[in-house]
Write a protein that holds these residues in place. Structure first.
Motif, mmCIF file in Angstrom:
data_model
loop_
_atom_site.group_PDB
_atom_site.id
_atom_site.type_symbol
_atom_site.label_atom_id
_atom_site.label_comp_id
_atom_site.label_asym_id
_atom_site.label_seq_id
_atom_site.Cartn_x
_atom_site.Cartn_y
_atom_site.Cartn_z
ATOM 1 N N THR A 104 0.468 3.247 -3.962
ATOM 2 C CA THR A 104 0.757 2.367 -2.655
ATOM 3 C C THR A 104 -0.623 2.357 -1.606
ATOM 4 N N SER A 106 -1.166 4.509 0.379
ATOM 5 C CA SER A 106 -1.034 4.638 1.528
ATOM 6 C C SER A 106 0.240 5.682 1.558
ATOM 7 N N PRO A 108 3.330 5.222 4.203
ATOM 8 C CA PRO A 108 4.348 4.282 4.810
ATOM 9 C C PRO A 108 4.472 5.035 6.450
#
Length: 153
Positions: A104, A106, A108
């Motif tokens: 990912t 990150s 979110p």
């Protein structure tokens, strides 16, 4: 399965990891984070990382703390149940995001925002450090092919 060099046989490094874990546990206790929640974090990260050694250890420890077997059985599908508290849901979402960073890149914003909504700053830090610690332990055990301990059932 190929026998591997056990990474736990580097006593100084292993002791340093154990000291980090002890500090994480102390920070969580001082911040008032439920110990069962911290074990759920360990369980979920270990599920994602496929770490049988850690799953075996933490499922036993979690049950000893009084966790419901039912909740452990459905942990992989936690989003589909109402069995987990708001804090547990936020911790599990954070665990998944942090554990999957390679995919990912990150955490979110919605996951972070929910975590800081339901946790104090100190609680958030303790949960995040728990994710970091268990991911490190998972990598030690999986890379070493750590065998499960012998015990009844």
């Amino acid at each position: 399965m190929t026998k591997r060099i056990g990474l736990g046989h580097a006593p100084e490094i292993y002791k340093a990891m154990a000291n980090v874990q002890a500090e994480v546990d102390k920070a969580a206790a001082n911040a008032g984070v439920d110990q069962k929640l911290m074990e759920l974090v360990k369980m979920r990260a270990s599920q994602l990382n496929g770490c049988a050694f850690c799953l075996d250890m933490h499922s036993r420890e979690t049950l000893e703390l009084g966790e419901s077997p039912r909740r452990l059985f459905v942990l992989d599908g936690w989003r589909e149940t109402t069995l987990f508290t708001e804090q547990e849901q936020a911790a599990l979402a954070l665990t998944e995001a942090m554990t999957r960073l390679a995919a990912t890149q990150s955490v979110p914003d919605d996951v972070y925002d929910e975590a800081v909504r339901v946790f104090t700053e100190d609680q958030y830090r303790a949960v995040a450090w728990q994710v970091i610690a268990i991911n490190s332990w998972n990598r030690v055990a999986v890379t070493s092919h750590s065998p499960l301990p012998k015990r009844d059932a």
